[in-house]
Design a protein around this motif. Structure first.
Motif, mmCIF file in Angstrom:
data_model
loop_
_atom_site.group_PDB
_atom_site.id
_atom_site.type_symbol
_atom_site.label_atom_id
_atom_site.label_comp_id
_atom_site.label_asym_id
_atom_site.label_seq_id
_atom_site.Cartn_x
_atom_site.Cartn_y
_atom_site.Cartn_z
ATOM 1 N N ASP A 75 -8.362 2.141 -9.128
ATOM 2 C CA ASP A 75 -7.880 1.984 -7.746
ATOM 3 C C ASP A 75 -8.712 0.913 -7.047
ATOM 4 O O ASP A 75 -9.865 1.130 -6.692
ATOM 5 C CB ASP A 75 -7.998 3.321 -7.010
ATOM 6 C CG ASP A 75 -7.405 3.236 -5.605
ATOM 7 O OD1 ASP A 75 -7.230 2.113 -5.085
ATOM 8 O OD2 ASP A 75 -7.111 4.297 -5.033
ATOM 9 N N GLY B 72 -8.277 -0.623 1.622
ATOM 10 C CA GLY B 72 -7.148 -1.063 2.446
ATOM 11 C C GLY B 72 -6.494 0.061 3.226
ATOM 12 O O GLY B 72 -5.770 -0.182 4.194
ATOM 13 N N TYR B 73 -6.754 1.313 2.815
ATOM 14 C CA TYR B 73 -6.152 2.447 3.542
ATOM 15 C C TYR B 73 -6.917 2.775 4.821
ATOM 16 O O TYR B 73 -6.370 3.397 5.736
ATOM 17 C CB TYR B 73 -6.115 3.705 2.670
ATOM 18 C CG TYR B 73 -5.393 3.538 1.361
ATOM 19 C CD1 TYR B 73 -4.206 2.812 1.286
ATOM 20 C CD2 TYR B 73 -5.866 4.126 0.202
ATOM 21 C CE1 TYR B 73 -3.534 2.658 0.078
ATOM 22 C CE2 TYR B 73 -5.193 3.983 -1.011
ATOM 23 C CZ TYR B 73 -4.037 3.242 -1.061
ATOM 24 O OH TYR B 73 -3.371 3.099 -2.248
ATOM 25 N N LEU C 36 0.849 -1.199 0.000
ATOM 26 C CA LEU C 36 0.000 0.000 0.000
ATOM 27 C C LEU C 36 0.879 1.242 0.000
ATOM 28 O O LEU C 36 1.920 1.277 0.668
ATOM 29 C CB LEU C 36 -0.900 0.037 1.242
ATOM 30 C CG LEU C 36 -2.008 -1.009 1.359
ATOM 31 C CD1 LEU C 36 -2.786 -0.798 2.653
ATOM 32 C CD2 LEU C 36 -2.966 -0.939 0.168
ATOM 33 N N ARG C 37 0.427 2.251 -0.710
ATOM 34 C CA ARG C 37 1.165 3.527 -0.743
ATOM 35 C C ARG C 37 0.127 4.624 -0.828
ATOM 36 O O ARG C 37 -0.607 4.691 -1.810
ATOM 37 C CB ARG C 37 2.088 3.567 -1.960
ATOM 38 C CG ARG C 37 2.943 4.819 -2.067
ATOM 39 C CD ARG C 37 3.748 4.801 -3.360
ATOM 40 N NE ARG C 37 4.613 3.644 -3.453
ATOM 41 C CZ ARG C 37 5.884 3.618 -3.052
ATOM 42 N NH1 ARG C 37 6.441 4.715 -2.590
ATOM 43 N NH2 ARG C 37 6.590 2.519 -3.158
ATOM 44 N N GLU D 145 -6.349 10.429 -0.854
ATOM 45 C CA GLU D 145 -6.014 9.867 -2.157
ATOM 46 C C GLU D 145 -6.418 10.856 -3.240
ATOM 47 O O GLU D 145 -7.556 11.343 -3.254
ATOM 48 C CB GLU D 145 -6.734 8.537 -2.361
ATOM 49 C CG GLU D 145 -6.109 7.398 -1.580
ATOM 50 C CD GLU D 145 -4.680 7.117 -2.034
ATOM 51 O OE1 GLU D 145 -3.767 7.361 -1.194
ATOM 52 O OE2 GLU D 145 -4.471 6.676 -3.163
ATOM 53 N N LYS E 246 -7.551 -0.580 -4.283
ATOM 54 C CA LYS E 246 -6.917 -0.764 -2.973
ATOM 55 C C LYS E 246 -7.406 0.193 -1.904
ATOM 56 O O LYS E 246 -7.008 0.085 -0.747
ATOM 57 C CB LYS E 246 -5.396 -0.577 -3.111
ATOM 58 C CG LYS E 246 -4.712 -1.681 -3.885
ATOM 59 C CD LYS E 246 -3.201 -1.518 -3.803
ATOM 60 C CE LYS E 246 -2.500 -2.735 -4.411
ATOM 61 N NZ LYS E 246 -1.033 -2.590 -4.373
ATOM 62 N N TRP E 247 -8.244 1.157 -2.276
ATOM 63 C CA TRP E 247 -8.463 2.256 -1.344
ATOM 64 C C TRP E 247 -9.051 1.790 -0.015
ATOM 65 O O TRP E 247 -8.730 2.371 1.029
ATOM 66 C CB TRP E 247 -9.305 3.368 -1.980
ATOM 67 C CG TRP E 247 -10.752 3.042 -2.188
ATOM 68 C CD1 TRP E 247 -11.327 2.487 -3.291
ATOM 69 C CD2 TRP E 247 -11.815 3.259 -1.259
ATOM 70 N NE1 TRP E 247 -12.672 2.337 -3.105
ATOM 71 C CE2 TRP E 247 -13.005 2.800 -1.872
ATOM 72 C CE3 TRP E 247 -11.886 3.792 0.026
ATOM 73 C CZ2 TRP E 247 -14.238 2.863 -1.234
ATOM 74 C CZ3 TRP E 247 -13.121 3.859 0.664
ATOM 75 C CH2 TRP E 247 -14.279 3.391 0.036
#
Lengths: 154, 154
Positions: free
Chosen positions: A71, A76-77, A43-44, A60, A73-74
């Motif tokens: 995207d 996951g943030y 994750l970044r 983001e 993965k969001w």
């Protein structure tokens, strides 16, 4: 033929220009920021903001519909911050974005929070980890800029 | 007549050159560093180093005997760190320095720890304060370098 206006900053991508405006606005709110922080492997986050009371926000930045749709993965943030926000340009179709997230309208020069991200407070242990990651990230990048001949760890 | 060697970095003072070497060495030990951090009003440490496990070290850089003798504040730094060190050049009269402090020999390019500072561990609450100060200090200075047209808070 349209003559393009002066480029806001030739070396930066559209998402990075939004991030710059976001970071400027966060500074005006008393938040320090870093870009491209890795909370955990894989994750970044585009922007992590650290508030005067230790608040941890993640923002983001999406420069286009395609950028947002790509995207996966969001979500996951969310476990890594107290509040989560999207930052988009004023032409972005904001109705695409989930209601239960924060919304910031940004341009390369400034930004404005339109909708506060709901608060899900980090545990004390995770906040400690995130503040320390933020600290090391910021200091290592600062050292790389201050002492560019010696930035072996970056 | 001696011809001076190439200047190691024209804009930096002798103490700042020692600090640069110290920061390079700390990086090799896995510590991130910032310079000129203010732990509390009236105090400003030359180098604060943050270790991989959250260790907080303070390093004061002294370029000369006179520089050291003029420092009447150093004991005030002890409550803000786990370990305290002096960093001096190899010609510095190290016998002046108190035994119960750490000793680093430095030059503008690198440094070496000759004597470990004794450990007096911070309380959890104070460590949290110091890591957060470090984080904000590093990020605000980084932003000022990345986005120099907009560094209003510095």
């Amino acid at each position: 033929m349209d003559v393009p206006a002066e480029s806001p900053s030739p070396g930066l991508q559209p998402g990075q220009l939004l991030a710059r405006g976001v970071c400027r606005h966060m500074l005006s709110l008393g938040f320090a920021t870093v870009e491209e922080l890795v909370p955990t492997g894989g994750l970044r986050v585009d922007v992590m903001a650290l508030g005067p009371k230790g608040e941890v926000w993640v923002i983001e930045c999406k420069s286009s519909r395609a950028d947002y749709m790509a995207d996966h993965k969001w979500q996951g943030y969310l476990p890594w911050c107290d509040r989560f926000f999207w930052a988009v340009g004023q032409d972005f179709p904001a109705e695409l974005l989930p209601d239960e997230t924060g919304l910031i309208i940004a341009d390369p020069y400034d930004a404005e929070i339109l909708r506060m991200g709901p608060e899900t407070r980090l545990s004390g242990a995770r906040r400690k980890v995130m503040v320390q990651k933020f600290a090391r990230h910021a200091a290592l990048r600062l050292q790389a800029l201050r002492d560019p001949q010696h930035s072996g760890l970056l």
